[in-house]
Design a protein around this motif. Structure first.
Motif, PDB file in Angstrom:
ATOM      1  N   LEU A 185       0.748  -1.121   0.031  1.00  0.00           N
ATOM      2  CA  LEU A 185       0.138   0.074   0.160  1.00  0.00           C
ATOM      3  C   LEU A 185       0.938   1.326   0.093  1.00  0.00           C
ATOM      4  O   LEU A 185       0.576   2.339  -0.483  1.00  0.00           O
ATOM      5  CB  LEU A 185      -0.897  -0.029   1.287  1.00  0.00           C
ATOM      6  N   ALA A 186       1.882   1.387   0.676  1.00  0.00           N
ATOM      7  CA  ALA A 186       2.898   2.494   0.861  1.00  0.00           C
ATOM      8  C   ALA A 186       3.489   2.805  -0.622  1.00  0.00           C
ATOM      9  O   ALA A 186       3.492   3.776  -1.110  1.00  0.00           O
ATOM     10  CB  ALA A 186       4.051   2.090   1.987  1.00  0.00           C
ATOM     11  N   GLU A 187       3.729   1.522  -1.298  1.00  0.00           N
ATOM     12  CA  GLU A 187       4.267   1.680  -2.704  1.00  0.00           C
ATOM     13  C   GLU A 187       3.357   2.303  -3.613  1.00  0.00           C
ATOM     14  O   GLU A 187       3.541   2.989  -4.439  1.00  0.00           O
ATOM     15  CB  GLU A 187       4.924   0.232  -3.292  1.00  0.00           C
ATOM     16  N   LEU A 188       2.145   1.831  -3.444  1.00  0.00           N
ATOM     17  CA  LEU A 188       1.241   2.173  -4.380  1.00  0.00           C
ATOM     18  C   LEU A 188       0.857   3.549  -4.152  1.00  0.00           C
ATOM     19  O   LEU A 188       0.544   4.610  -4.971  1.00  0.00           O
ATOM     20  CB  LEU A 188      -0.442   1.416  -4.174  1.00  0.00           C
ATOM     21  N   ALA A 189       0.834   3.816  -2.996  1.00  0.00           N
ATOM     22  CA  ALA A 189       0.614   5.698  -2.547  1.00  0.00           C
ATOM     23  C   ALA A 189       1.631   6.451  -3.161  1.00  0.00           C
ATOM     24  O   ALA A 189       1.420   7.528  -3.698  1.00  0.00           O
ATOM     25  CB  ALA A 189       0.724   5.711  -1.071  1.00  0.00           C
ATOM     26  N   ALA A 190       2.888   5.809  -3.249  1.00  0.00           N
ATOM     27  CA  ALA A 190       4.027   6.617  -3.962  1.00  0.00           C
ATOM     28  C   ALA A 190       3.784   6.842  -5.494  1.00  0.00           C
ATOM     29  O   ALA A 190       3.958   7.723  -6.086  1.00  0.00           O
ATOM     30  CB  ALA A 190       5.417   6.016  -3.439  1.00  0.00           C
ATOM     31  N   GLU A 191       3.294   5.628  -5.916  1.00  0.00           N
ATOM     32  CA  GLU A 191       2.974   5.604  -7.325  1.00  0.00           C
ATOM     33  C   GLU A 191       1.839   6.675  -7.760  1.00  0.00           C
ATOM     34  O   GLU A 191       1.865   7.443  -8.587  1.00  0.00           O
ATOM     35  CB  GLU A 191       2.458   4.285  -7.914  1.00  0.00           C
ATOM     36  N   LEU A 192       0.931   6.693  -6.705  1.00  0.00           N
ATOM     37  CA  LEU A 192      -0.211   7.758  -7.061  1.00  0.00           C
ATOM     38  C   LEU A 192      -0.036   9.192  -6.740  1.00  0.00           C
ATOM     39  O   LEU A 192      -0.528  10.033  -7.576  1.00  0.00           O
ATOM     40  CB  LEU A 192      -1.494   7.232  -6.072  1.00  0.00           C
ATOM     41  N   HIS A 193       1.172   9.301  -5.926  1.00  0.00           N
ATOM     42  CA  HIS A 193       1.626  10.565  -5.734  1.00  0.00           C
ATOM     43  C   HIS A 193       2.669  11.349  -6.333  1.00  0.00           C
ATOM     44  O   HIS A 193       2.815  12.527  -6.544  1.00  0.00           O
ATOM     45  CB  HIS A 193       1.907  10.747  -4.197  1.00  0.00           C
TER      46      HIS A 193
END
Length: 752
Positions: free
Chosen positions: A664-672
């Motif tokens: 989830l933290a990696e996905l948040a970075a991709e979205l941001h």
């Protein structure tokens, strides 16, 4: 003053130097001892395994509490005999009947002893004489125990001497209930037993499905509303705060008397919901109707049931039916058991009773009768005594109604006026009057004339409706105060903040603010954050409808960490602190979301026996991710198809299927990573909101694991709740709060 309760009657020489300080300290100690001895507090202390001495020491050392007692003493001295006096509680027919029974028992014993005195031997005369004070004491004790009014008259306050000595007067009970008791509860809450563990267990659950709970968390806003209710006789108060902060709960608590802060009876509270589409005239009429209904209900509670001819006829028919059934039952039981014919039982019973001569009662009625006759006589005697009791109760009730009628003339007049006003509001009355005549003339002719007049009450205009409401509200406030029923009327308008357009909400306030300012009437209106902001800007070159309508604003904030923990501890006693922190962080401290999160958390225990903290956290976060993803995708479908949105879609669709915190933290970075600070672009704004929310969920999963020990439960976890609240305000601020939190707790930062 520590440990042992002080003796407020003892005065040392040094106390005479500052008698006022001594009286305040002695009054405080006496009130603390009295409150700690109440059954409610004893149960609370036992539940928390807390010693009385610990609580007493904390309270005696509380300088703020001492200042409140001294202030109350000054108020009592300044008021003297002035001020509101509650209406005396009416004596019930049951109490009068018990008093009559006690007197009759005493008189019966004295009469029996007088009639049987001559034939009694000397030793029985001595015994009967010694029994006289015992009988009088027993009958007196019966009367005092059963008749509350008599008990209050004999001993109006068990601490009457203290009232004179401590300068609290009739406000002693108020001081104990509204000053000392809340502080006692706060101390007990602060010293309550804390439970720690990573397994979700609790003793039982209270009021989770009920918004109108009596378990009120003493927030700063609740205390301020209590002070407003105590001091303000009129005016308009705005209740501000974001949606879900508890404005409706505060209004309902006022209606139920839970935020009432004085020794006077709870105010008459009228609650109305503001309409989304409204007509000002109809809304004022609706308020008028609710006020009439509330007046009828409150006066009905004070004066008791009505005594109309319909009510009296209904009661008479019920009594007659009961009498016939009792007579039939007595005949049936006696006829079966009596030593004789079934049909002759009433005649033979009468003949038996005719043989009885006072004081020889036992011979004809018991000793000389066979067993069956004795049982029949006992059954008939029970039914007869029941009906003697009912007849005496009816007679005393009728006498009390006659005695009260004169003292309740003014409240009944207000009751009649409320009925008239309610009828006028609900119906458009039509009156038809007329006459007709016919005159016969020769040759078979007739002359006739008919005249009819129809009068219909004209519809009132908005200013007239406002004037009618103000007049009735003022009349209600004056009558209820003069009669000691209550000292004020409160009108609460809820859900004004749900009107989407600020201009419409301001227009509604402008249209109805003519009803504000009625003496004895206090208004509370739930408003939006924008209204609070405009009020707080008064004094600047900004003045709108809200600023001119309200005298003050009470803002309801989200719960602090300790308030959320107390809220959960009240509803889930025994729940581990780890789960209290979890619910607070997931809800952001917003009371409505805290209730929903707690319910979801309890629901997990239905399918999982004693689930671990990691399991509960994963289930709650997964559910939250699914709901928010549905919102994100719905928002994306409403946007124009662009290359940026096409790149965003796959990332959004991956959110509900991602379970691990690191993923989830990696996905948040991709979205941001592709987002810019520009919030005006809808696609960019969606990227920022989704990335901040996903990072929040990843952080919650990282923190709330089975390795979360008591030592790691620090106030810094509250920053997660702050981040949750900031998600709805500014995604940039929420992202920054989350990255700072992860850095402080040694969690891997998202690579963006």
């Amino acid at each position: 003053m520590t440990g042992e309760p002080s003796d407020p009657h003892s005065i040392e020489e040094r106390d005479l130097d500052d008698f006022d300080s001594w009286t305040a300290q002695a009054a405080l100690a006496s009130l603390i001892d009295e409150t700690l001895g109440s059954p409610e507090v004893i149960r609370l202390l036992a539940r928390e395994s807390l010693r009385t001495e610990v609580v007493r020491e904390k309270l005696v050392a509380n300088e703020t509490l001492l200042a409140k007692i001294r202030t109350l003493q000054d108020q009592v001295m300044a008021e003297g005999d002035r001020g509101f006096r509650p209406r005396n509680r009416a004596v019930s027919a049951r109490e009068v009947l018990w008093l009559l029974v006690a007197v009759l028992l005493g008189l019966a014993y004295l009469s029996l002893m007088t009639a049987a005195w001559d034939p009694l031997p000397v030793f029985l005369r001595i015994f009967a004489g010694l029994m006289v004070p015992c009988v009088l004491f027993a009958t007196g004790a019966l009367a005092v125990r059963k008749v509350t009014a008599l008990r209050e008259w004999i001993n109006p306050d068990s601490m009457q001497f203290h009232e004179e000595q401590f300068g609290l007067g009739p406000r002693r009970s108020f001081a104990a209930r509204e000053i000392i008791l809340p502080e006692v509860r706060d101390v007990i809450s602060a010293h309550r037993q804390l439970h720690f563990g990573t397994t979700l267990v609790f003793e039982q659950q209270y009021d989770l499905g009920e918004e109108d709970s009596s378990r009120i968390v003493p927030t700063a806003a609740a205390k301020r509303i209590r002070r407003v209710l105590e001091r303000a006789g009129s005016g308009a108060v705005a209740l501000g705060g974001q949606r879900g902060s508890g404005k409706t709960t505060a209004i309902r608590s006022m209606q139920r008397g839970l935020l009432h802060g004085s020794e006077n009876p709870a105010p008459l509270v009228v609650v109305a919901s503001a309409p989304a589409t409204y007509d000002a005239r109809d809304f004022v009429l609706h308020l008028h109707k609710l006020l009439c209904q509330a007046v009828l209900e409150r006066i009905g509670q004070v004066l008791g049931p009505g005594t109309s001819w319909r009510w009296r006829t209904h009661q008479a028919l019920r009594g007659l039916t009961d009498l016939v059934l009792s007579a039939a039952l007595g005949w049936a039981i006696g006829g079966v058991l009596w030593n004789g014919k079934f049909t002759q039982f009433p005649v033979e019973l009468w003949q038996t009773l005719a043989k009885v001569q006072f004081p020889d009662l036992l011979g004809p009625l018991w000793t000389n009768q066979p067993v069956g006759n004795r049982i029949a006589l006992a059954a008939v005697a029970v039914l007869a005594l029941r009906w003697v009791w009912k007849l005496l109760a009816a007679a005393t009730g009728a006498l009390l109604i006659l005695l009260r009628r004169k003292s309740s003339e003014i409240p009944r007049a207000l009751q009649a006026e409320a009925r008239r006003q309610l009828l006028r509001i609900q119906y458009l009355l039509t009156y038809t009057t007329g006459w007709s005549g016919k005159l016969a003339v020769p040759a078979g002719g007739e002359l006739g004339r008919t005249r009819t007049t129809q009068r219909a009450e004209q519809q009132l205009t908005h200013p007239e409706v406002v004037d009618e409401f103000r007049a009735f509200a003022q009349l209600t406030a004056e009558v209820l105060r003069e009669e000691g029923i209550t000292d004020r009327v409160v009108v609460a308008i809820d859900e004004l903040d749900k009107i989407g357009e600020q201009d419409k909400a301001q227009q509604l306030v402008n249209d109805i603010k003519g009803i504000f300012g009625v003496p004895g009437c206090l208004y509370f209106v739930a408003v939006s954050d924008d209204a609070v902001l405009s009020f707080e800007q008064r004094g600047l070159a900004v003045r709108d409808a809200f600023d001119s309508a309200f005298s003050e604003v009470v803002r309801l904030e989200s719960f602090t960490l300790d308030e959320s923990r107390l809220w959960l501890a009240q509803r889930l006693p025994g729940v581990p602190e780890q789960f209290c922190y979890l619910a607070h962080c997931l809800s952001g401290g917003l009371p409505r979301d805290l209730r929903r999160t707690t319910i979801d958390m309890v629901d997990v225990t239905i399918e999982h026996y004693e689930p671990s903290l990691s399991t509960v956290t994963a289930i709650l976060v997964c559910t939250d991710l699914g709901l928010k993803t549905s919102g994100f995708t719905a928002q994306a479908r409403g946007l124009a198809q662009t290359p940026e949105l096409a790149e965003l879609w796959p990332k959004l669709l991956r959110i509900p299927d991602t379970r691990e915190a690191s993923a989830l933290a990696e996905l948040a970075a991709e979205l941001h990573e592709d987002a810019t600070p520009d919030l005006a672009d809808p696609v960019n704004r969606l990227c920022l909101h989704s990335s901040a929310f996903v990072l929040f969920c990843a952080t919650v999963l990282d923190v709330f694991t089975d390795a979360l020990t008591q030592a790691r439960l620090t106030p810094s976890l509250h920053e997660l709740a702050v981040a949750r609240r900031r998600l709805a305000l500014d995604p940039h601020l929420a992202w920054a709060t989350l990255t700072d939190f992860r850095k402080a707790h040694d969690l891997r930062l998202p690579a963006s």
